[in-house]
Design a protein around this motif. Structure first.
Motif, PDB file in Angstrom:
ATOM      1  N   UNK A  66       0.823  -1.215   0.000  1.00 31.23           N
ATOM      2  CA  UNK A  66       0.000   0.000   0.000  1.00 31.23           C
ATOM      3  C   UNK A  66       0.857   1.266   0.000  1.00 31.23           C
ATOM      4  N   UNK A  67       1.917   1.294   0.811  1.00 30.92           N
ATOM      5  CA  UNK A  67       2.788   2.474   0.837  1.00 30.92           C
ATOM      6  C   UNK A  67       3.378   2.735  -0.548  1.00 30.92           C
ATOM      7  N   UNK A  68       3.782   1.660  -1.228  1.00 37.00           N
ATOM      8  CA  UNK A  68       4.341   1.815  -2.573  1.00 37.00           C
ATOM      9  C   UNK A  68       3.297   2.391  -3.533  1.00 37.00           C
ATOM     10  N   UNK A  69       2.064   1.884  -3.420  1.00 35.88           N
ATOM     11  CA  UNK A  69       1.003   2.362  -4.298  1.00 35.88           C
ATOM     12  C   UNK A  69       0.676   3.821  -4.068  1.00 35.88           C
ATOM     13  N   UNK A  70       0.642   4.241  -2.819  1.00 38.37           N
ATOM     14  CA  UNK A  70       0.345   5.638  -2.505  1.00 38.37           C
ATOM     15  C   UNK A  70       1.484   6.538  -2.994  1.00 38.37           C
ATOM     16  N   UNK A  71       2.713   6.081  -2.800  1.00 39.80           N
ATOM     17  CA  UNK A  71       3.862   6.864  -3.271  1.00 39.80           C
ATOM     18  C   UNK A  71       3.796   7.062  -4.785  1.00 39.80           C
ATOM     19  N   UNK A  72       3.463   6.004  -5.513  1.00 39.18           N
ATOM     20  CA  UNK A  72       3.377   6.100  -6.971  1.00 39.18           C
ATOM     21  C   UNK A  72       2.248   7.032  -7.390  1.00 39.18           C
ATOM     22  N   UNK A  73       1.150   7.029  -6.632  1.00 35.15           N
ATOM     23  CA  UNK A  73       0.011   7.890  -6.961  1.00 35.15           C
ATOM     24  C   UNK A  73       0.412   9.351  -7.002  1.00 35.15           C
ATOM     25  N   UNK A  74       1.311   9.762  -6.094  1.00 33.14           N
ATOM     26  CA  UNK A  74       1.693  11.175  -5.993  1.00 33.14           C
ATOM     27  C   UNK A  74       3.101  11.439  -6.525  1.00 33.14           C
ATOM     28  N   UNK A  75       3.654  10.458  -7.215  1.00 33.95           N
ATOM     29  CA  UNK A  75       4.975  10.637  -7.811  1.00 33.95           C
ATOM     30  C   UNK A  75       6.075  10.830  -6.783  1.00 33.95           C
ATOM     31  N   UNK A  76       6.001  10.129  -5.684  1.00 37.81           N
ATOM     32  CA  UNK A  76       6.990  10.276  -4.616  1.00 37.81           C
ATOM     33  C   UNK A  76       7.830   9.002  -4.469  1.00 37.81           C
ATOM     34  N   UNK A  77       8.965   9.148  -3.804  1.00 42.35           N
ATOM     35  CA  UNK A  77       9.820   8.012  -3.485  1.00 42.35           C
ATOM     36  C   UNK A  77       9.461   7.470  -2.106  1.00 42.35           C
ATOM     37  N   UNK A  78       9.793   6.209  -1.882  1.00 43.56           N
ATOM     38  CA  UNK A  78       9.698   5.645  -0.543  1.00 43.56           C
ATOM     39  C   UNK A  78      10.983   5.963   0.195  1.00 43.56           C
ATOM     40  N   UNK A  79      10.877   6.485   1.402  1.00 39.74           N
ATOM     41  CA  UNK A  79      12.061   6.814   2.205  1.00 39.74           C
ATOM     42  C   UNK A  79      11.887   6.232   3.602  1.00 39.74           C
ATOM     43  N   UNK A  80      12.985   6.011   4.273  1.00 37.71           N
ATOM     44  CA  UNK A  80      12.953   5.495   5.632  1.00 37.71           C
ATOM     45  C   UNK A  80      12.607   6.627   6.588  1.00 37.71           C
ATOM     46  N   UNK A  81      11.551   6.461   7.331  1.00 37.08           N
ATOM     47  CA  UNK A  81      11.172   7.435   8.353  1.00 37.08           C
ATOM     48  C   UNK A  81      11.647   6.899   9.703  1.00 37.08           C
ATOM     49  N   UNK A  82      12.672   7.532  10.249  1.00 37.66           N
ATOM     50  CA  UNK A  82      13.308   7.008  11.462  1.00 37.66           C
ATOM     51  C   UNK A  82      12.402   7.105  12.692  1.00 37.66           C
ATOM     52  N   UNK A  83      11.558   8.144  12.730  1.00 42.64           N
ATOM     53  CA  UNK A  83      10.611   8.227  13.849  1.00 42.64           C
ATOM     54  C   UNK A  83       9.634   7.055  13.810  1.00 42.64           C
ATOM     55  N   UNK A  84       9.180   6.751  12.615  1.00 46.64           N
ATOM     56  CA  UNK A  84       8.275   5.616  12.458  1.00 46.64           C
ATOM     57  C   UNK A  84       9.004   4.311  12.779  1.00 46.64           C
ATOM     58  N   UNK A  85      10.257   4.213  12.347  1.00 43.23           N
ATOM     59  CA  UNK A  85      11.036   3.000  12.581  1.00 43.23           C
ATOM     60  C   UNK A  85      11.202   2.714  14.076  1.00 43.23           C
TER      61      UNK A  85
END
Length: 382
Positions: free
Chosen positions: A81-100
């Motif tokens: 899902x994260x990949x699909x949402x990123x593609x929808x808005x033309x964005x890259x997937x990045x590591x979010x350290x707070x989330x990690x």
């Protein structure tokens, strides 16, 4: 023109489309959003496919105030899902350290490895993190990108997270004004009446008609929905005046435990109603502790106050005597000036509540004899 916040719900998962898992998340979200005044206009179920997710997310984000997705954010290969949402808005997937850091706590608690936490922590680069847990209870944060909110697919997780974030969706929404009417006639017999109501109030009220073929008490549930209380009251009065006489009943039979519970549930929502209902039931409890049901008789003339008392007393006895409820006695003073409608309502009440009716004719003495004893009450042969 839509003036309320709108929403669409995307349920993501091959297992839903294959019938391997039953979707309860859309039902929960629709119910909670509607109760808060948000207009849900679309529910879609789509596969774990990045291109499909991207297409749906982009299209819905342009049309609706909010998009809520469910599923596809776990650690496995088909959680995309994260990949699909990123593609929808033309964005890259990045590591979010707070989330990690937060996800790592959860993975340790569940016995998952670092790789799971790492995958679940890669999100679209513009993502906002909404932490729905605390230091004592780590919980998967909810990620949002623009107006898209990405929820987990596990129902218990989704429900807890949504309730934490509910204010985001409801801050600009006003609750709907709604009313349900339960009718003891066939839907085909009231179609013309319902059509008249729809035509009369098409600008202010929405109507729904739902037959219940398995219900032994009512046949049709009518729903009314409006943005203003006055519009709702007016439309309800129109239906009540045009539907067949005495065809509208409560949701549950008067002698059912559900009827009393429904009344108590209304009290929980309406604080003005809660106290008098609670106080009244307390008085009834004290009354029937002192006297047996056979020794209690209610005064009844068909008015609103005594009808409410009758209904509460009946519900109380139905709860106390679920297997063998005693007949409730009521006393009616018959007047020569009584309206036919009162007599009709009296007969209806006797049937509906299975009453033992005691009545006597109102005496017509001259003023000088007004202090003489009244005749002995007798049963009215109905």
């Amino acid at each position: 023109m839509e003036t309320r916040p709108t929403a669409s719900i995307l349920i993501i998962g091959d297992e839903i489309l294959k019938g391997q898992t039953k979707d309860s998340n859309s039902h929960f979200l629709c119910r909670e959003l509607y109760a808060s005044g948000v207009h849900v206009l679309r529910v879609s179920v789509i596969p774990d496919d990045i291109d499909v997710i991207a297409k749906e997310v982009l299209e819905h984000s342009k049309k609706f105030t909010f998009v809520l997705t469910s599923g596809g954010i776990g650690p496995t290969h088909d959680d995309v899902t994260y990949e699909g949402v990123a593609k929808a808005f033309g964005e890259k997937l990045v590591l979010n350290k707070d989330l990690q850091a937060i996800v790592m706590q959860l993975c340790l608690k569940l016995g998952l490895d670092d790789g799971a936490a790492l995958k679940m922590s890669h999100v679209p680069e513009s993502a906002e993190i909404h932490n729905t847990g605390n230091s004592r209870i780590p919980f998967i944060p909810i990620v949002s990108v623009k107006n898209v909110f990405i929820f987990p697919g596990i129902p218990s997780y989704l429900e807890l997270a949504f309730m934490k974030l509910k204010s985001i969706f409801c801050q600009k929404a006003m609750p709907y004004f709604t009313q349900n009417l339960y009718v003891q006639v066939n839907e085909f017999d009231i179609t013309e009446i319902l059509n008249k109501a729809v035509k009369e109030y098409k600008e202010t009220v929405k109507f729904g008609s739902y037959p219940d073929l398995d219900n032994d008490y009512y046949q049709v549930k009518l729903t009314l929905e409006a943005d203003s209380k006055s519009s709702l009251i007016e439309a309800e009065a129109f239906l009540r005046s045009h539907l067949p006489q005495n065809s509208i009943v409560g949701q549950y039979p008067p002698n059912s435990p559900e009827a009393l519970q429904a009344l108590l549930d209304i009290g929980k929502v309406n604080q003005e109603l809660a106290k008098p209902v609670k106080d009244s039931l307390k008085v009834l409890e004290e009354c029937f502790k002192k006297y047996s049901p056979e020794g209690v008789c209610l005064s009844f003339n068909g008015g609103k106050d005594c009808t409410v008392l009758l209904h509460l007393t009946y519900l109380y006895l139905a709860k106390e005597y679920p297997e063998n409820m005693p007949k409730l006695k009521v006393l009616y003073v018959h007047s020569k000036q009584s309206f036919p409608e009162i007599e009709e309502f009296l007969n209806l009440s006797v049937q509906r509540y299975n009453l033992e009716l005691l009545s006597y004719e109102q005496p017509h003495y001259q003023r000088a004899y007004a202090t003489q004893p009244l005749p002995t009450p007798h049963k009215l042969n109905l």
